[in-house]
Design a protein around this motif. Structure first.
Motif, PDB file in Angstrom:
ATOM      1  N   PRO A  56       0.463  51.790 -10.047  1.00 39.86           N
ATOM      2  CA  PRO A  56       0.266  50.866 -11.169  1.00 39.86           C
ATOM      3  C   PRO A  56      -1.111  50.207 -11.131  1.00 39.86           C
ATOM      4  O   PRO A  56      -1.257  48.985 -11.176  1.00 39.86           O
ATOM      5  CB  PRO A  56       1.389  49.849 -10.979  1.00 39.86           C
ATOM      6  N   ALA A  57      -2.143  51.028 -11.025  1.00 42.45           N
ATOM      7  CA  ALA A  57      -3.518  50.528 -10.944  1.00 42.45           C
ATOM      8  C   ALA A  57      -4.041  50.255 -12.348  1.00 42.45           C
ATOM      9  O   ALA A  57      -3.719  50.984 -13.292  1.00 42.45           O
ATOM     10  CB  ALA A  57      -4.404  51.546 -10.232  1.00 42.45           C
ATOM     11  N   GLN A  58      -4.857  49.218 -12.483  1.00 45.86           N
ATOM     12  CA  GLN A  58      -5.338  48.791 -13.794  1.00 45.86           C
ATOM     13  C   GLN A  58      -6.834  49.085 -13.928  1.00 45.86           C
ATOM     14  O   GLN A  58      -7.662  48.439 -13.287  1.00 45.86           O
ATOM     15  CB  GLN A  58      -5.069  47.301 -13.983  1.00 45.86           C
ATOM     16  N   ALA A  59      -7.162  50.070 -14.752  1.00 51.12           N
ATOM     17  CA  ALA A  59      -8.555  50.467 -14.946  1.00 51.12           C
ATOM     18  C   ALA A  59      -9.129  49.678 -16.121  1.00 51.12           C
ATOM     19  O   ALA A  59      -8.952  50.057 -17.277  1.00 51.12           O
ATOM     20  CB  ALA A  59      -8.645  51.962 -15.216  1.00 51.12           C
ATOM     21  N   VAL A  60      -9.801  48.587 -15.831  1.00 51.76           N
ATOM     22  CA  VAL A  60     -10.272  47.673 -16.877  1.00 51.76           C
ATOM     23  C   VAL A  60     -11.641  48.097 -17.392  1.00 51.76           C
ATOM     24  O   VAL A  60     -12.616  48.145 -16.645  1.00 51.76           O
ATOM     25  CB  VAL A  60     -10.329  46.222 -16.349  1.00 51.76           C
ATOM     26  N   ASP A  61     -11.701  48.418 -18.681  1.00 59.13           N
ATOM     27  CA  ASP A  61     -12.971  48.720 -19.327  1.00 59.13           C
ATOM     28  C   ASP A  61     -13.265  47.646 -20.370  1.00 59.13           C
ATOM     29  O   ASP A  61     -12.605  46.610 -20.409  1.00 59.13           O
ATOM     30  CB  ASP A  61     -12.935  50.124 -19.952  1.00 59.13           C
ATOM     31  N   THR A  62     -14.251  47.877 -21.227  1.00 57.64           N
ATOM     32  CA  THR A  62     -14.614  46.850 -22.211  1.00 57.64           C
ATOM     33  C   THR A  62     -13.496  46.592 -23.204  1.00 57.64           C
ATOM     34  O   THR A  62     -13.312  45.451 -23.658  1.00 57.64           O
ATOM     35  CB  THR A  62     -15.892  47.261 -22.971  1.00 57.64           C
ATOM     36  N   HIS A  63     -12.737  47.627 -23.576  1.00 56.61           N
ATOM     37  CA  HIS A  63     -11.627  47.434 -24.514  1.00 56.61           C
ATOM     38  C   HIS A  63     -10.555  46.541 -23.902  1.00 56.61           C
ATOM     39  O   HIS A  63     -10.063  45.598 -24.538  1.00 56.61           O
ATOM     40  CB  HIS A  63     -11.011  48.782 -24.896  1.00 56.61           C
ATOM     41  N   ILE A  64     -10.173  46.852 -22.679  1.00 62.16           N
ATOM     42  CA  ILE A  64      -9.124  46.067 -22.023  1.00 62.16           C
ATOM     43  C   ILE A  64      -9.603  44.647 -21.771  1.00 62.16           C
ATOM     44  O   ILE A  64      -8.849  43.686 -21.958  1.00 62.16           O
ATOM     45  CB  ILE A  64      -8.688  46.738 -20.706  1.00 62.16           C
ATOM     46  N   PHE A  65     -10.856  44.501 -21.368  1.00 66.21           N
ATOM     47  CA  PHE A  65     -11.401  43.167 -21.131  1.00 66.21           C
ATOM     48  C   PHE A  65     -11.306  42.324 -22.404  1.00 66.21           C
ATOM     49  O   PHE A  65     -10.898  41.159 -22.364  1.00 66.21           O
ATOM     50  CB  PHE A  65     -12.860  43.278 -20.680  1.00 66.21           C
ATOM     51  N   ARG A  66     -11.663  42.907 -23.527  1.00 60.41           N
ATOM     52  CA  ARG A  66     -11.620  42.194 -24.804  1.00 60.41           C
ATOM     53  C   ARG A  66     -10.180  41.830 -25.188  1.00 60.41           C
ATOM     54  O   ARG A  66      -9.876  40.683 -25.507  1.00 60.41           O
ATOM     55  CB  ARG A  66     -12.245  43.048 -25.900  1.00 60.41           C
ATOM     56  N   VAL A  67      -9.289  42.805 -25.151  1.00 63.75           N
ATOM     57  CA  VAL A  67      -7.905  42.564 -25.568  1.00 63.75           C
ATOM     58  C   VAL A  67      -7.217  41.576 -24.638  1.00 63.75           C
ATOM     59  O   VAL A  67      -6.486  40.677 -25.088  1.00 63.75           O
ATOM     60  CB  VAL A  67      -7.129  43.893 -25.613  1.00 63.75           C
ATOM     61  N   ALA A  68      -7.434  41.709 -23.345  1.00 63.15           N
ATOM     62  CA  ALA A  68      -6.782  40.825 -22.378  1.00 63.15           C
ATOM     63  C   ALA A  68      -7.181  39.375 -22.598  1.00 63.15           C
ATOM     64  O   ALA A  68      -6.346  38.464 -22.452  1.00 63.15           O
ATOM     65  CB  ALA A  68      -7.135  41.257 -20.958  1.00 63.15           C
ATOM     66  N   ASN A  69      -8.433  39.140 -22.970  1.00 61.60           N
ATOM     67  CA  ASN A  69      -8.890  37.767 -23.210  1.00 61.60           C
ATOM     68  C   ASN A  69      -8.500  37.271 -24.601  1.00 61.60           C
ATOM     69  O   ASN A  69      -8.083  36.117 -24.749  1.00 61.60           O
ATOM     70  CB  ASN A  69     -10.402  37.680 -23.012  1.00 61.60           C
ATOM     71  N   ARG A  70      -8.623  38.116 -25.613  1.00 59.95           N
ATOM     72  CA  ARG A  70      -8.255  37.678 -26.965  1.00 59.95           C
ATOM     73  C   ARG A  70      -6.778  37.294 -27.049  1.00 59.95           C
ATOM     74  O   ARG A  70      -6.422  36.289 -27.656  1.00 59.95           O
ATOM     75  CB  ARG A  70      -8.528  38.801 -27.973  1.00 59.95           C
ATOM     76  N   THR A  71      -5.942  38.126 -26.480  1.00 61.31           N
ATOM     77  CA  THR A  71      -4.495  37.902 -26.582  1.00 61.31           C
ATOM     78  C   THR A  71      -3.978  36.919 -25.540  1.00 61.31           C
ATOM     79  O   THR A  71      -2.841  36.468 -25.642  1.00 61.31           O
ATOM     80  CB  THR A  71      -3.744  39.219 -26.387  1.00 61.31           C
ATOM     81  N   ARG A  72      -4.799  36.640 -24.534  1.00 57.30           N
ATOM     82  CA  ARG A  72      -4.414  35.816 -23.377  1.00 57.30           C
ATOM     83  C   ARG A  72      -3.341  36.489 -22.535  1.00 57.30           C
ATOM     84  O   ARG A  72      -2.615  35.836 -21.795  1.00 57.30           O
ATOM     85  CB  ARG A  72      -3.977  34.416 -23.810  1.00 57.30           C
ATOM     86  N   ILE A  73      -3.251  37.812 -22.633  1.00 56.49           N
ATOM     87  CA  ILE A  73      -2.361  38.536 -21.739  1.00 56.49           C
ATOM     88  C   ILE A  73      -2.849  38.382 -20.297  1.00 56.49           C
ATOM     89  O   ILE A  73      -2.059  38.158 -19.375  1.00 56.49           O
ATOM     90  CB  ILE A  73      -2.306  40.027 -22.131  1.00 56.49           C
ATOM     91  N   ALA A  74      -4.169  38.481 -20.115  1.00 50.73           N
ATOM     92  CA  ALA A  74      -4.746  38.401 -18.769  1.00 50.73           C
ATOM     93  C   ALA A  74      -6.172  37.880 -18.859  1.00 50.73           C
ATOM     94  O   ALA A  74      -7.126  38.642 -18.715  1.00 50.73           O
ATOM     95  CB  ALA A  74      -4.707  39.767 -18.096  1.00 50.73           C
ATOM     96  N   PRO A  75      -6.353  36.596 -19.080  1.00 56.29           N
ATOM     97  CA  PRO A  75      -7.716  36.043 -19.204  1.00 56.29           C
ATOM     98  C   PRO A  75      -8.500  36.189 -17.902  1.00 56.29           C
ATOM     99  O   PRO A  75      -7.949  36.057 -16.806  1.00 56.29           O
ATOM    100  CB  PRO A  75      -7.466  34.564 -19.514  1.00 56.29           C
ATOM    101  N   GLY A  76      -9.802  36.462 -18.048  1.00 56.30           N
ATOM    102  CA  GLY A  76     -10.667  36.567 -16.873  1.00 56.30           C
ATOM    103  C   GLY A  76     -12.116  36.630 -17.283  1.00 56.30           C
ATOM    104  O   GLY A  76     -12.435  37.089 -18.380  1.00 56.30           O
TER     105      GLY A  76
END
Length: 217
Positions: A140-160
């Motif tokens: 269950p590794a999380q490969a964070v790219d620019t899309h995931i970074f944007r969505v995670a912060n916009r939605t507050r699923i995973a802010p960072g």
């Protein structure tokens, strides 16, 4: 420095990922590959390039090259010619040849199932390693790219504040049943719906659950 907003609650996370799962029950990477080695090569080539562009460049390559030894047999000039439509293709070709040599000499031609070992390969960073661990070895590794970074912060699923912080936040806050496919759902959502300049909120399956204030009509 402004404080980051709190991540969504457990129940909110469940609601969002349940909808993403219902829309796409079995998400997969859009990089075409036939085995672990081809995926390592494809992800290494995808830096500063689109998946579609990489797929076009590797279609003929992967028809004949399926192992590190076959890549070495093709040679640097042969590989360079095959991937010349991809950005930074000369350096990427050198990295692929070097990592192929290491896989042959140190791992018997097999791709290791270790993040540390993968990241020692030329041209392979943490994101590439996490893609391989997730897609090939089922971690269950999380490969964070620019899309995931944007969505995670916009939605507050995973802010960072950076990609590693978002990776940790996904691991900490996304409910366990959704961890395996979380990065697939988030990258596809960012690529096709929650786009950078103008998110497509009108077709978003989680629009009513998303706290992002600058929604588009």
């Amino acid at each position: 420095m402004a404080r980051l907003p709190a991540p969504l609650s457990y129940s909110q996370q469940v609601a969002i990922f349940s909808r993403l799962r219902d829309a796409n029950p079995a998400p997969v990477t859009e990089l075409r590959h036939g085995n672990a080695f081809q995926l390592v090569v494809a992800v290494a080539l995808s830096a500063q390039a689109t998946d579609a562009g990489v797929n076009r460049a590797t279609e003929q390559l992967f028809a004949t090259v399926t192992t590190p030894q076959q890549m070495l047999d093709l040679g640097l000039d042969g590989l360079t010619e095959q991937i010349k439509t991809i950005g930074l293709f000369r350096q990427k070709a050198k990295n692929v040849m070097k990592l192929s040599q290491i896989l042959v000499e140190s791992y018997g031609g097999e791709v290791p199932a270790s993040r540390a070992a993968l990241m020692r390969l030329p041209g392979v960073g943490r994101k590439t390693a996490n893609v391989v661990l997730n897609c090939i070895f089922g971690h269950p590794a999380q490969a964070v790219d620019t899309h995931i970074f944007r969505v995670a912060n916009r939605t507050r699923i995973a802010p960072g504040r950076d990609v590693e912080a978002v990776e940790r936040a996904i691991e900490d806050h996304v409910p366990a049943p959704f961890q395996q496919n979380a990065h697939h759902w988030l990258i596809l959502h960012g690529r096709y719906v929650c786009q950078a300049r103008r998110p497509r909120c009108a077709i978003c399956p989680i629009e009513d659950l998303c706290p992002y204030e600058e929604k588009t009509p």
